[in-house]
Design an enzyme around this catalytic site. Structure first.
Site, PDB file in Angstrom:
ATOM      1  N   LYS A 108       0.821  -1.210   0.000  1.00  0.00           N
ATOM      2  CA  LYS A 108       0.000   0.000   0.000  1.00  0.00           C
ATOM      3  C   LYS A 108       0.857   1.263   0.000  1.00  0.00           C
ATOM      4  CE  LYS A 108      -4.229  -2.021   1.712  1.00  0.00           C
ATOM      5  NZ  LYS A 108      -5.017  -2.394   2.879  1.00  0.00           N
ATOM      6  N   LYS A 114      -6.960 -10.201 -13.884  1.00  0.00           N
ATOM      7  CA  LYS A 114      -7.881 -10.451 -12.769  1.00  0.00           C
ATOM      8  C   LYS A 114      -8.850  -9.270 -12.637  1.00  0.00           C
ATOM      9  CE  LYS A 114      -7.691  -9.647  -7.933  1.00  0.00           C
ATOM     10  NZ  LYS A 114      -8.239 -10.114  -6.768  1.00  0.00           N
ATOM     11  N   LYS A 116     -11.217  -3.802  -8.696  1.00  0.00           N
ATOM     12  CA  LYS A 116     -11.531  -2.369  -8.646  1.00  0.00           C
ATOM     13  C   LYS A 116     -10.332  -1.544  -9.079  1.00  0.00           C
ATOM     14  CE  LYS A 116     -12.734  -2.381  -4.210  1.00  0.00           C
ATOM     15  NZ  LYS A 116     -13.012  -3.775  -3.913  1.00  0.00           N
TER      16      LYS A 116
HETATM   17  P1  ADP Z   1     -10.611  -5.841  -5.461  1.00  0.00           P
HETATM   18  O1  ADP Z   1      -9.454  -6.595  -6.082  1.00  0.00           O
HETATM   19  O2  ADP Z   1     -11.654  -5.509  -6.460  1.00  0.00           O
HETATM   20  O3  ADP Z   1     -10.145  -4.636  -4.642  1.00  0.00           O
HETATM   21  P2  ADP Z   1     -10.951  -7.041  -2.869  1.00  0.00           P
HETATM   22  O4  ADP Z   1      -9.493  -7.184  -2.678  1.00  0.00           O
HETATM   23  O5  ADP Z   1     -11.687  -6.016  -2.070  1.00  0.00           O
HETATM   24  O6  ADP Z   1     -11.285  -6.844  -4.428  1.00  0.00           O
HETATM   25  O7  ADP Z   1     -11.599  -8.466  -2.653  1.00  0.00           O
HETATM   26  C1  ADP Z   1     -12.719  -8.775  -1.860  1.00  0.00           C
HETATM   27  C2  ADP Z   1     -12.949 -10.265  -1.982  1.00  0.00           C
HETATM   28  O8  ADP Z   1     -13.282 -10.641  -3.338  1.00  0.00           O
HETATM   29  C3  ADP Z   1     -11.703 -11.095  -1.625  1.00  0.00           C
HETATM   30  O9  ADP Z   1     -12.106 -12.247  -0.891  1.00  0.00           O
HETATM   31  C4  ADP Z   1     -11.133 -11.507  -2.967  1.00  0.00           C
HETATM   32  O10 ADP Z   1     -10.413 -12.722  -2.895  1.00  0.00           O
HETATM   33  C5  ADP Z   1     -12.390 -11.622  -3.850  1.00  0.00           C
HETATM   34  N1  ADP Z   1     -12.067 -11.289  -5.256  1.00  0.00           N
HETATM   35  C6  ADP Z   1     -11.754 -10.060  -5.725  1.00  0.00           C
HETATM   36  N2  ADP Z   1     -11.528 -10.088  -7.061  1.00  0.00           N
HETATM   37  C7  ADP Z   1     -11.694 -11.373  -7.464  1.00  0.00           C
HETATM   38  C8  ADP Z   1     -11.606 -12.051  -8.733  1.00  0.00           C
HETATM   39  N3  ADP Z   1     -11.317 -11.399  -9.864  1.00  0.00           N
HETATM   40  N4  ADP Z   1     -11.826 -13.383  -8.762  1.00  0.00           N
HETATM   41  C9  ADP Z   1     -12.136 -14.059  -7.618  1.00  0.00           C
HETATM   42  N5  ADP Z   1     -12.241 -13.476  -6.401  1.00  0.00           N
HETATM   43  C10 ADP Z   1     -12.025 -12.154  -6.296  1.00  0.00           C
END
Ligand code: ADP
Ligand code: TRP
Length: 321
Positions: A110, A189, A192
């Site tokens: 971060k 992947k 956000k």
């Molecule tokens: P982002 O990558 O959008 O910021 P987060 O890190 O907030 O998402 O993830 C929240 C939850 O969603 C976590 O448990 C993460 O493993 C799952 N997750 C996020 N993106 C994916 C994806 N592309 N495929 C599968 N699981 C995901």
């Protein structure tokens, strides 16, 4: 079996979140005693706009309830409604070695991304350990990126138990190895942070436009495509369409005869239908925010009952009044 996990209110949830995290958590309700909370204290390390925090928190609550979180069965609350977690953070933080926190990947990642270093950002794993230990959690389902935090929680719990006597349940992480990474519109992947998401809930027109805008190669519709299984739209279709329908699209793409435009149209229709009942449920909930608030406060009551018990035990063990 008690399962606990936290969800940061960090923006609009997408179908990667849904298939990777929400759907398994919702299904787990059938077997487990589930504690799910909105990690609003955690969001303070990166988000400094009060209105945005309020909106996101409510929006995440609506998303989860709409998608099937059952607040009568599972305990669902706002983290900050049970402030006991902050006190526990101090009790365990005073035993957490500096070196352990210095090794945390998330802090390094971060700050490398430009998020200003702060006490909160550095201490984040201690707050997360307090979240887990305060509720006697046995299993913590998380994505791979959170594995280290649960390992740190174990270390902290063991050290506390050795120092002050048996106080905490030592938890285990559950990493969903079988949940494929949902690809985003650009093939990376879905995240956000990459601006490549399909929201679970959003307006029809922009979402249709986003899906129709997925970039494909320049092969003609008639050309056979032996790599059909690698196609992003096919991969997404497998998540939102019945298995035989997705297989049919894949076969037609492989053999030739299916144009990318028709494939993307099909993907949009199936995506839109997949979430149709959830969308209705969400609209209904959004019109009844009193009910949502009531569910969250009842959840907080139930969470607090466990939390005060564990905190008392920890206070007693340490010699506090
Ligand atoms: P982002 O990558 O959008 O910021 P987060 O890190 O907030 O998402 O993830 C929240 C939850 O969603 C976590 O448990 C993460 O493993 C799952 N997750 C996020 N993106 C994916 C994806 N592309 N495929 C599968 N699981 C995901
Ligand atoms: N840190 C987690 C994330 O960013 C969210 C979280 C906070 C959490 N407290 C937790 C997850 C306790 C599991 C258990 O995704």
């Amino acid at each position: 079996m008690r399962t606990l996990t936290g969800i940061q209110p960090s923006g609009t949830l997408h179908i990667g979140n849904y298939f990777g995290a929400m759907q398994p958590a919702i299904e787990a309700q059938a077997q487990n005693e589930c504690f799910y909370f909105i990690a609003d204290y955690h969001s303070m390390t990166t988000l400094h706009d009060p209105a945005e925090r309020r909106t996101n928190t409510l929006s995440v609550a609506l998303d989860w309830l709409a998608c099937g979180l059952d607040p009568k069965h599972s305990v669902f609350w706002r983290q900050s409604a049970v402030a006991e977690v902050c006190e526990l953070t101090w009790l365990i933080g005073s035993l957490t070695p500096m070196g352990l926190l210095e090794r945390a990947h998330s802090y390094k990642d971060k700050t490398a991304r430009g998020i200003p270093a702060s006490f909160g950002l550095f201490a984040y794993p201690v707050l997360m350990a307090a979240d887990i230990l305060l509720y006697n959690s046995e299993f913590v389902p998380v994505g791979k990126d959170q594995k280290q935090h649960v390992e740190m929680t174990r270390d902290i719990a063991i050290k506390f138990n050795q120092t002050y006597g048996e106080t905490f349940v030592v938890p285990e992480e559950q990493i969903r190895a079988n949940v494929a990474t949902v690809p985003g519109l650009d093939g990376q992947k879905m995240s956000k942070s990459y601006d490549n998401t399909i929201d679970i809930f959003g307006a029809e027109k922009p979402l249709r436009k986003k899906i129709m805008g997925i970039v494909m190669d320049s092969r003609t519709p008639d050309e056979p495509k032996p790599d059909a299984d690698q196609n992003i739209a096919i991969q997404l279709l497998k998540l939102v369409a019945p298995a035989d329908v997705a297989t049919d699209y894949e076969n037609r793409l492989r053999e030739g005869g299916l144009g990318y435009g028709d494939l993307k149209k099909g993907l949009f229709e199936h995506y839109w239908n997949y979430f149709a009942t959830y969308r209705e449920k969400r609209a209904e909930l959004a019109g009844n925010l009193d009910y949502v608030e009531q569910m969250l406060s009842e959840g907080a009551e139930r969470a607090r009952a466990v939390a005060s018990d564990v905190l008392q035990r920890a206070r007693k063990a340490t010699g506090l009044a």
